[in-house]
Design a protein around this motif. Structure first.
Motif, mmCIF file in Angstrom:
data_model
loop_
_atom_site.group_PDB
_atom_site.id
_atom_site.type_symbol
_atom_site.label_atom_id
_atom_site.label_comp_id
_atom_site.label_asym_id
_atom_site.label_seq_id
_atom_site.Cartn_x
_atom_site.Cartn_y
_atom_site.Cartn_z
ATOM 1 N N SER A 1 -32.300 -19.738 19.133
ATOM 2 C CA SER A 1 -31.479 -20.928 19.332
ATOM 3 C C SER A 1 -30.805 -21.347 18.035
ATOM 4 N N ALA A 2 -31.561 -21.348 16.941
ATOM 5 C CA ALA A 2 -30.992 -21.736 15.654
ATOM 6 C C ALA A 2 -29.926 -20.749 15.191
ATOM 7 N N VAL A 3 -30.202 -19.466 15.361
ATOM 8 C CA VAL A 3 -29.257 -18.429 14.927
ATOM 9 C C VAL A 3 -27.955 -18.523 15.700
ATOM 10 N N TYR A 4 -28.042 -18.656 17.016
ATOM 11 C CA TYR A 4 -26.822 -18.664 17.822
ATOM 12 C C TYR A 4 -26.138 -20.018 17.820
ATOM 13 N N ALA A 5 -26.843 -21.074 17.392
ATOM 14 C CA ALA A 5 -26.156 -22.347 17.150
ATOM 15 C C ALA A 5 -25.182 -22.188 15.986
ATOM 16 N N ASN B 1 -18.027 -19.122 15.127
ATOM 17 C CA ASN B 1 -17.112 -18.239 15.851
ATOM 18 C C ASN B 1 -16.591 -18.835 17.152
ATOM 19 N N ASN B 2 -17.338 -19.767 17.757
ATOM 20 C CA ASN B 2 -16.903 -20.437 18.978
ATOM 21 C C ASN B 2 -16.584 -19.463 20.099
ATOM 22 N N LYS C 1 -25.474 -17.254 24.705
ATOM 23 C CA LYS C 1 -26.777 -16.911 24.122
ATOM 24 C C LYS C 1 -27.480 -18.142 23.580
ATOM 25 N N LEU C 2 -26.723 -19.097 23.072
ATOM 26 C CA LEU C 2 -27.318 -20.348 22.608
ATOM 27 C C LEU C 2 -27.987 -21.076 23.765
ATOM 28 N N ILE D 1 -32.028 -29.036 17.051
ATOM 29 C CA ILE D 1 -31.042 -27.982 16.769
ATOM 30 C C ILE D 1 -29.707 -28.317 17.429
ATOM 31 N N ILE D 2 -29.765 -28.683 18.705
ATOM 32 C CA ILE D 2 -28.537 -29.029 19.426
ATOM 33 C C ILE D 2 -27.920 -30.299 18.858
#
Length: 298
Positions: free
Chosen positions: A129-133, A139-140, A147-148, A169-170
């Motif tokens: 979650s943190a990585v894909y946030a 990159n949006n 994946k997020l 995170i969110i």
């Protein structure tokens, strides 16, 4: 030989903990019963459901119950895989290697992530979650946002502490995107962020009802009422010292080298982001600083 030694000590053997036997006992129930029972307990059902799926492919005798630990180790290896691919793509090879080594050699990984419990799954999903946030922020892309949502929703349905981590995170992501929108008017990214938050809230509504019921019914040792200095000390040393979760504080404090090691590693983790934040104000240093705050809040 060293790998086999570690594997033999921390993975193989039927000296399972009570909570591990509880997880295995849940496999005697149907999927619907697992959801019903966990709704009256303290943890969401995702781990038990995945363990149920895993057990449908393999049947283990009482002499081989430790084979259920293979699933939790797989989630642990999943964190290392995230270091190799998305972390390397987003932050470069050096940071990917450092994160890989930290996760691979933290003492906590050698026993807690091998338990037949949801901890390794929660850590894996929160890490993703943190990585894909960060990936979504930079990159949006639709794939990054998808994946997020996948990793964050999975964490929310795994453990309540993982739910807290996912929330922060969110929240950090939304704040960063709102600040960017005020500055650069990136409307598309803001819209996707708001949709992501709304979708996560909607998809968690089925379990949110159970959470409110548990808050009013469950007490005792399942919920933390007050946090003491001993709890904070335990939480800090838990990651850095080779100490089992069932050992008492006195066992840890009687070992001076563990105290020195824990203090040094904790100070390093806290000071390095702060030092770089004031000396090199790059995007990565801000991310490290925010990550440190999120860990403290959780």
């Amino acid at each position: 030989m060293a790998v086999y030694y570690i594997f033999n000590i921390f993975l193989i053997g039927n000296n399972l903990k009570f909570d591990e036997f509880y997880s295995i006992a849940m496999l005697d129930y149907s999927y619907s019963d697992i959801c019903r029972i966990t709704a009256e307990d303290v943890h969401p059902p995702l781990f038990y459901l995945l363990l149920k799926v895993y057990s449908s492919f393999f049947s283990f005798s009482p002499e081989h119950l430790y084979f259920y630990r293979f699933l939790t180790v797989a989630f642990y290896l999943g964190m290392l895989t995230l270091c190799i691919f998305p972390v390397r793509r987003l932050f470069g090879e050096r940071l990917a290697l450092i994160s890989f080594l930290v996760l691979a050699f933290l003492p906590v990984g050698f026993y807690m992530y091998a338990y037949v419990r949801m901890y390794s799954l929660a850590a894996f999903l929160l890490f993703g979650s943190a990585v894909y946030a960060i990936d979504a922020y930079r990159n949006n892309s639709r794939w990054a946002w998808a994946k997020l949502i996948f990793f964050t929703l999975g964490a929310m349905y795994t453990h309540y502490y993982a739910l807290m981590g996912a929330f922060f995170i969110i929240l950090a992501l939304l704040i960063a995107i709102v600040v960017r929108y005020i500055k650069d008017k990136e409307q598309a990214k803001l819209i996707r962020a708001l949709l992501c938050g709304a979708l996560l809230c909607i998809l968690y509504i089925p379990w949110l009802i159970s959470l409110f019921e548990q808050l009013g019914q469950v007490g005792g040792g399942y919920w933390i009422s007050t946090i003491t200095l001993a709890d904070i000390a335990y939480g800090v040393q838990y990651y850095f010292s080779p100490k089992n979760i069932d050992d008492s504080y006195s066992d840890f404090f009687s070992s001076s080298w563990c105290l020195v090691l824990t203090f040094a590693l904790t100070a390093l983790c806290c000071l390095m982001p702060l030092i770089y934040l004031f000396r090199k104000k790059t995007e990565n240093t801000y991310i490290a600083f925010i990550a440190l705050i999120i860990i403290g809040l959780c």
